[in-house]
Design a protein around this motif. Structure first.
Motif, PDB file in Angstrom:
ATOM      1  N   ARG A  42       0.848  -1.210   0.000  1.00 20.90           N
ATOM      2  CA  ARG A  42       0.000   0.000   0.000  1.00 20.90           C
ATOM      3  C   ARG A  42       0.874   1.248   0.000  1.00 20.90           C
ATOM      4  NH1 ARG A  42      -3.095  -3.075   3.467  1.00 20.90           N
ATOM      5  NH2 ARG A  42      -2.204  -2.097   5.318  1.00 20.90           N
ATOM      6  N   GLN A  43       1.923   1.231   0.788  1.00 21.20           N
ATOM      7  CA  GLN A  43       2.812   2.396   0.834  1.00 21.20           C
ATOM      8  C   GLN A  43       3.558   2.572  -0.482  1.00 21.20           C
ATOM      9  OE1 GLN A  43       4.875   1.444   4.463  1.00 21.20           O
ATOM     10  NE2 GLN A  43       3.566   2.816   5.633  1.00 21.20           N
ATOM     11  N   GLU A  46       1.277   4.274  -2.756  1.00 15.25           N
ATOM     12  CA  GLU A  46       1.240   5.713  -2.487  1.00 15.25           C
ATOM     13  C   GLU A  46       2.414   6.404  -3.158  1.00 15.25           C
ATOM     14  OE1 GLU A  46       0.919   6.637   1.694  1.00 15.25           O
ATOM     15  OE2 GLU A  46      -0.668   5.145   1.953  1.00 15.25           O
ATOM     16  N   GLN A  49       1.677   6.651  -6.751  1.00 14.07           N
ATOM     17  CA  GLN A  49       0.676   7.682  -6.999  1.00 14.07           C
ATOM     18  C   GLN A  49       1.321   9.077  -7.026  1.00 14.07           C
ATOM     19  OE1 GLN A  49      -2.473   7.724  -4.063  1.00 14.07           O
ATOM     20  NE2 GLN A  49      -3.982   7.653  -5.697  1.00 14.07           N
TER      21      GLN A  49
END
Length: 187
Positions: A42-43, A46, A49
């Motif tokens: 998930r990190q 990020e 992104q």
């Protein structure tokens, strides 16, 4: 880098022997590793992104707004570099904990196949550490001299690291799930 291509080749990765009699609660214990990996993924998403936002900002730079855009681009590189650095430190800590606690506990079991998997995973950690260092150097270069070339290098470094980490996590989870619960190795 040829070693990353070899690293991603599942045919070169040893397989842990299946453990007879593993219970569902033991499997659940082993799946805790996947939950930790999910946090790192998930990190990394990020970070990806933020990278996409920086990329989109570069494409909007025009000759008239170059000075202003460069200032914003520099800020974006710093934000991206900080986020990248944070995840790199956390990933390094995660692998260090595995190398110092989890892997020795698994290697101590009377299971040659499992020991070979642990050795491979430890070798993959070394490659990932090298890729982290390479990406951190690329991030510093992009922050010090923002521009399309330095950002392209940073992006390539990140994408290589991401591809290797995703592959490594999948392999690690698959091969260690049974053993972690069966041998009651706490994560």
């Amino acid at each position: 880098m040829s070693f990353t291509i070899d690293l991603l080749d599942d045919a070169t990765r040893p397989k842990a022997p299946r453990i007879e009699g593993v219970t569902e609660p033991q499997r659940m214990q082993g799946r805790r590793l996947a939950m930790i990996h999910a946090m790192h993924l998930r990190q990394m998403a990020e970070v990806r992104q933020v990278m996409e936002h920086v990329t989109a900002g570069e494409m909007q730079v025009d000759a008239l707004g170059e000075a202003l855009s460069d200032m914003q681009m520099s800020h974006n590189y710093r934000v991206f570099g900080s986020l990248c650095g944070q995840e790199c430190r956390m990933l390094t800590f995660h692998h260090t904990a595995e190398d110092r606690m989890l892997f020795p506990a698994l290697a101590a079991q009377d299971n040659d196949g499992l020991r070979k998997v642990v050795e491979r995973l430890a070798a993959e950690h070394e490659v990932i550490h090298h890729l982290i260092e390479r990406m951190e150097a690329a991030a510093r270069a992009a922050m010090n001299e923002p521009g399309p070339e330095t950002f392209a290098s940073l992006r390539e470094s990140f994408e290589t690291l991401e591809r290797v980490v995703v592959s490594h996590f999948g392999y690690e989870q698959e091969e260690l799930e049974e053993a972690l619960g069966y041998y009651e190795i706490d994560i």
